[in-house]
Design an enzyme around this catalytic site. Sequence first.
Site, mmCIF file in Angstrom:
data_model
loop_
_atom_site.group_PDB
_atom_site.id
_atom_site.type_symbol
_atom_site.label_atom_id
_atom_site.label_comp_id
_atom_site.label_asym_id
_atom_site.label_seq_id
_atom_site.Cartn_x
_atom_site.Cartn_y
_atom_site.Cartn_z
ATOM 1 N N THR A 18 -74.761 21.118 48.161
ATOM 2 C CA THR A 18 -73.619 20.614 48.219
ATOM 3 C C THR A 18 -73.353 19.382 49.228
ATOM 4 O OG1 THR A 18 -72.553 22.064 49.393
ATOM 5 C CG2 THR A 18 -72.504 22.677 46.877
ATOM 6 N N ALA A 19 -74.364 19.559 50.074
ATOM 7 C CA ALA A 19 -74.385 18.720 51.648
ATOM 8 C C ALA A 19 -73.217 19.218 52.287
ATOM 9 C CB ALA A 19 -73.890 17.200 51.165
ATOM 10 N N ARG A 30 -82.983 30.518 47.822
ATOM 11 C CA ARG A 30 -82.243 31.167 49.043
ATOM 12 C C ARG A 30 -81.797 32.667 48.631
ATOM 13 N NH1 ARG A 30 -77.150 27.242 50.208
ATOM 14 N NH2 ARG A 30 -77.477 26.485 47.946
ATOM 15 N N ASP A 68 -80.115 24.703 60.542
ATOM 16 C CA ASP A 68 -79.850 26.131 61.107
ATOM 17 C C ASP A 68 -81.040 26.750 61.795
ATOM 18 O OD1 ASP A 68 -81.544 26.694 58.939
ATOM 19 O OD2 ASP A 68 -79.748 27.035 57.429
ATOM 20 N N ARG A 116 -72.276 30.545 57.325
ATOM 21 C CA ARG A 116 -71.826 29.996 56.353
ATOM 22 C C ARG A 116 -70.800 31.194 55.930
ATOM 23 N NH1 ARG A 116 -73.217 27.044 52.098
ATOM 24 N NH2 ARG A 116 -75.239 26.504 52.782
ATOM 25 N N LYS A 158 -75.485 27.782 62.739
ATOM 26 C CA LYS A 158 -74.605 27.628 61.668
ATOM 27 C C LYS A 158 -74.176 28.795 60.902
ATOM 28 C CE LYS A 158 -76.363 26.858 57.041
ATOM 29 N NZ LYS A 158 -76.976 26.289 55.903
HETATM 30 C C1 R5P Z 1 -79.756 27.179 53.753
HETATM 31 O O1 R5P Z 1 -80.332 28.140 54.280
HETATM 32 C C2 R5P Z 1 -80.807 25.790 53.322
HETATM 33 O O2 R5P Z 1 -81.518 25.571 54.429
HETATM 34 C C3 R5P Z 1 -79.776 24.680 53.250
HETATM 35 O O3 R5P Z 1 -79.221 24.389 54.443
HETATM 36 C C4 R5P Z 1 -78.969 24.965 52.209
HETATM 37 O O4 R5P Z 1 -79.482 25.039 51.009
HETATM 38 C C5 R5P Z 1 -78.141 23.639 51.938
HETATM 39 O O5 R5P Z 1 -77.052 23.792 51.063
HETATM 40 P P1 R5P Z 1 -75.833 23.049 50.975
HETATM 41 O O6 R5P Z 1 -76.260 21.645 51.014
HETATM 42 O O7 R5P Z 1 -74.903 23.289 49.773
HETATM 43 O O8 R5P Z 1 -74.871 23.278 52.264
#
Ligand code: R5P
Length: 354
Positions: A231-232, A103, A176, A201, A199
């Site tokens: 972290t989901a 990322r 996303d 963040r 989405k």
């Molecule tokens: C983000 O750009 C990735 O594609 C995933 O959505 C992300 O790594 C998921 O992270 P988490 O489970 O912490 O939300």
Amino acid sequence: MPGAAAVYNDFAIFTGRAHPELAEAIAARLGRPLGKVDVFEFSNENIFVQFQENIRQRDVYLVQPFVSPVNTSILELLIMIDAARRASAGRITAVIPYYAYGRSDKKDQPRVPITARLIANMLETAGADRVLTMNLHAGQIQGFFNIPLDELNALFPVSAYFKSKNLTDYTVVATDVGGEKRARDRAVRLDLPLAIIDKRRIGNTETAEAMHVIGEVEGRGCLILDDEISTAGTIVSAVNALRQNGAREMIISCYHPVFSGPAVARLRSLDAREIDTRGEPPLALHEPAAEAPAHARRAGVERGDSARIAEVVGEALVVSQALDQDHDHVPAGLGAHGLAQIDRTGAGAVCADA
Ligand code: R5P
């Protein structure tokens, strides 16, 4: 040239301490035991590596996914590459089924690093000749390397798994906008419609917020696809948004089940029908995940899952070896995982992407 002999003396597969079980399964697919190497840490946390067999002019594969403890896994691989180079290995391939720091692939805030690029530089500096990886966070990470990088794609076995479930009234959902192509590839293979979540963040926190759902989900099941679940937070907010938009039931699917911090508790609270981590066997959310060792669980690689990864990576190595012997012919029977798209221009480069 057809029939040209490989310039290396045989091949050998070694692993560090990141995920020996996965490395053993890959070696088994190639019909070889793992090579002998000592890897340990002194009390001052310095890592020691010594190959316990001759690797002079051999085609050496070093299997090391960047799983927990992530930074140790990375450094350990770099040290192994250095040791192999200094032992006169003929060719060194770093086999990294999960490329952490994916990322960090752009400068999207002031004064931040591009760590995915930094790691690519370090692998090259250490002496890697090639990299074999799977489902990178973003395809452009390939371009961070000046050495050949082959990105395998678990799209094929995972799609076959879901095809067998006949999910007729389902929509494939990208968590996303960045995951749109990944989800579209899956939707096309399953002949299902696509929806995308808009989405956001919030800063560098582990909180993701689903703003809008683009596409038809009302009354339908949703097959939610993300490249990795850390972290989901992303999945939780996606499920909430889809339910608010009238979706009926959820299947969650990802290529890299990192499952850090609160992930497992969050996933269990979602009441999803299933969570698939790269195909069979799926990890049903209602079953305890306790069979997997804590280290593997933290790393997000369940026991059954490692068998599936090993099959795909193992097959890529078999194809690669076959092409080294004969650049124009892939032996019959290979390519079951969609690895048939071979770059015949390179020295055994394998590209599984669709
Ligand atoms: C983000 O750009 C990735 O594609 C995933 O959505 C992300 O790594 C998921 O992270 P988490 O489970 O912490 O939300």
